[in-house]
Structure formats: C-alpha cells, structure tokens
Enzyme design. Structure first.
Site, PDB file in Angstrom:
ATOM      1  N   GLY A   9      24.863 -32.452 -33.135  1.00  0.00           N
ATOM      2  CA  GLY A   9      24.243 -31.842 -31.942  1.00  0.00           C
ATOM      3  C   GLY A   9      22.609 -31.801 -32.012  1.00  0.00           C
ATOM      4  O   GLY A   9      22.414 -32.828 -32.791  1.00  0.00           O
ATOM      5  N   LYS A 185      17.955 -14.871 -41.299  1.00  0.00           N
ATOM      6  CA  LYS A 185      18.370 -15.767 -40.259  1.00  0.00           C
ATOM      7  C   LYS A 185      19.279 -15.011 -39.207  1.00  0.00           C
ATOM      8  O   LYS A 185      18.983 -15.201 -37.914  1.00  0.00           O
ATOM      9  CB  LYS A 185      18.824 -17.239 -40.647  1.00  0.00           C
ATOM     10  CG  LYS A 185      19.130 -17.998 -39.279  1.00  0.00           C
ATOM     11  CD  LYS A 185      17.831 -18.792 -38.962  1.00  0.00           C
ATOM     12  CE  LYS A 185      17.934 -19.496 -37.397  1.00  0.00           C
ATOM     13  NZ  LYS A 185      18.606 -20.861 -37.496  1.00  0.00           N
TER      14      LYS A 185
HETATM   15  O1  KPL Z   1      18.328 -20.554 -34.466  1.00  0.00           O
HETATM   16  C1  KPL Z   1      17.710 -20.436 -33.215  1.00  0.00           C
HETATM   17  C2  KPL Z   1      18.599 -20.863 -32.281  1.00  0.00           C
HETATM   18  O2  KPL Z   1      18.254 -21.362 -31.050  1.00  0.00           O
HETATM   19  O3  KPL Z   1      19.789 -20.741 -32.585  1.00  0.00           O
HETATM   20  C3  KPL Z   1      16.333 -19.902 -32.889  1.00  0.00           C
HETATM   21  C4  KPL Z   1      15.963 -19.278 -34.338  1.00  0.00           C
HETATM   22  C5  KPL Z   1      16.485 -18.754 -32.144  1.00  0.00           C
HETATM   23  C6  KPL Z   1      15.449 -20.536 -32.440  1.00  0.00           C
HETATM   24  O4  KPL Z   1      15.666 -20.904 -31.214  1.00  0.00           O
END
Ligand code: KPL
Length: 314
Positions: A9, A185
């Site tokens: 992706g 994260k």
């Molecule tokens: O990890 C991300 C995502 O899109 O899943 C962030 C950090 C929010 C960046 O868009």
C-alpha cells in the site's frame, strides 16, 4: 540483503521504491495480481517531499515459492496480519527476520505466534505516504523509522537492517525500547487517525482548532494512563505535544484511517483506540474517549448506506 515487502500500500510501496532505488534486492508481495503486474511493467512512481522519480521494483503475487529471504517487511493493515502470515510463510526460513512497521497494537504478537519470538522485530515509521493511484505514491512526509528486537538487545541483525535501510535512503535507527516505540506511535495514531477519519480533514487541521486540540488531548491523556499502568516507557515526556507536532509536520497528509474511510474500506480502529480500550480494561483504567472514538469510526462504516446526501441546490 534480500527483502520481501508484504502489503504494498502507501508505506509498503514507498519502502519498496526507495529501497530498490537504493540498490537493495526487494520483492513486493501483493495479493492483487493485477497491481503486481502493473508494478512489474511500470515500476513505482514517487512524488512529493522525497523527490519525483520512478523506481523499478519486482512484484509477485501468491502463492509464493518456498524461497526464504533475509527480511520480510510486513506493511499490511493490522486486520490482515494473521492471514498474510499464513500466505508469506514460504518466504520465512530459519534465519529470516520478520519486521513489522505497521500501525496499532497486536501485530508483533500475531507474528510471534506464527514464526516465534526469535524471528520477529518490531518497528514504527513516521514516514508519510498516500496512494495517488495504483503504482503512484505521494511521499508526503520524510521522517525516520525505528526498529528493534523484542528483548531490547541492540543485535547485529537489527543494526544490519537499519544500516542497509539508511544507506538505501530510509533513515532507520535501532531502539532498545521497542514497546515504547510502538506505544508512542500508538498514542500519535490515537490522537490523529480517528479524528481525521470522522471529520474528513487533513492532519494539520487538527492542530488549528481548540475543539480538535482538546479531543486529541483527552484521548491521548487516557491512553497514556494505560501505558503508564502497563509500565511502558514512552519515548517522549509529553505525548500530547508530540501528537500535535506530528499533526503539524504531516499537515498535508490524508492519514491512513481517513484514506480507508474515503474508500469505504475497513479501518484499523480496533488496533488503535480499540486496543487502548482493551488494555485499559485489563489494567482497570477507564477509557471513555477512546471507546467513543472507536464506536464513532465503526459507525461510519455501519451507517454508510444510510447517509443523507447533500442537498441538490448545494
Ligand atoms: O501514522 C499515521 C497514519 O496516517 O496512519 C500518521 C502519523 C497519523 C500520519 O498520517
């Protein structure tokens, strides 16, 4: 170093393009045969912050031959990890490292169950990427990636992967606190992903309004309490400030969950705020904001067919 990237992706495609261009031996493993065929014909076009170029990348589809590689990089959606593990197993031999840089909690556990803890490395990336079209990716945010052994050792194999990725153009660092990496994260995803998916805005908008800032603060503060109860050592002292900073540095990004909602796809909400709720229950920490965000995002999918269309006169 032979690398198979499972799930090309946005992030998988970006890693595939950059690492191939940087001289590593990369194969994308795509469950969509037509997309694999397109990538073999045209390569992957990267646009955006990291420059504009087309990288030649080899792509294959299932079933895979029994041919172990050095590293399997897992970038499928969290809800696909278990089924993907069954399918890419022929690429995993006794010395293969299975490295996940997926969003959410639970991927490491699923991969460990499938291949054994000794083969699995965790990771998280702050790279921003959006799929513009099959084989075309917007590199929306150039940032680092952290990887690490589950037991915290700064092992030669973890260093070897980080060095190879960095030399090829993806800055990667080894951490001795992978649980902290994953939770830090997670807290950023808790702050940004459900809100942008519900509100249908780019990440940066969240940092511009008192109401959205307050919602981010409430959800992250709760998740932080759960992390604290579990004894997780976050990488930052103030995860709310960190999440706001990420919303700003990825301001133009359409976050992954927002992209999923736009395309009518399943989201990773069960592995993000949903995981915080589950972990909260285990630790006896109430998580009403995370629960509400989980239910709201799930409701988007549930009521999709019943949404009242906009008025014809605008
Ligand atoms: O990890 C991300 C995502 O899109 O899943 C962030 C950090 C929010 C960046 O868009």
């Amino acid at each position: 170093m032979r690398i198979a990237i499972v799930g090309p992706g946005a992030i998988g495609g970006l890693f595939g393009a950059v690492l191939s261009r940087g001289g590593l031996d990369v194969t994308l493993v795509d469950k969509h045969a037509d997309r694999a065929e397109l990538v073999n014909r045209q390569g992957i076009r990267i646009e955006g912050r990291g420059g504009t170029y087309t990288a030649a990348v080899r792509a294959v589809t299932y079933p895979l031959p029994r041919e172990p590689v050095d590293v399997v990089l897992v970038t499928v959606k969290a809800y696909d990890t278990r089924s993907a593990a069954g399918q890419f197993a022929p690429a995993v031999g006794p010395d293969t490292v299975v490295l996940t840089v997926q969003n959410g909690l639970g991927n490491v556990e699923i991969l460990t169950e499938a291949f054994g803890a000794g083969r699995v490395l965790g990771g998280a990336t702050n790279q921003g990427a959006n799929v513009l079209a099959p084989g075309r990716i917007d590199h929306a945010g150039v940032a680092g990636t952290l990887i690490g052994e589950l037991d915290g050792q700064l092992s030669p194999r973890a260093r070897g992967i980080a060095d190879a990725f960095t030399a090829a153009g993806l800055e990667t660092t080894v951490s001795d606190n992978i649980e902290g990496v994953l939770w830090t994260k997670l807290l950023i995803n808790v702050a940004i992903n459900p809100l942008v998916a519900v509100l249908r805005v780019r990440n940066g908008v969240l940092a511009e309004h008192d109401e959205t800032l307050e919602l981010m603060r409430l959800a992250v503060t709760e998740a932080r309490e759960v992390a604290r109860a579990k004894g997780v050592k976050l990488l930052v002292d103030d995860p709310v400030a960190r999440a706001i900073e990420v919303a700003r540095t990825t301001a133009g990004n359409i976050a992954s969950m927002h992209q999923d909602v736009r395309h009518g796809r399943r989201t990773e909400i069960d592995f993000i705020t949903g995981a915080v709720v589950r972990e909260g229950e285990r630790s006896g920490i109430p998580t009403p904001y995370n629960q509400a965000l989980t239910l709201l995002v799930k409701s988007i999918g549930a009521v999709r067919e019943k949404v009242v269309p906009p008025p014809e006169d605008g």
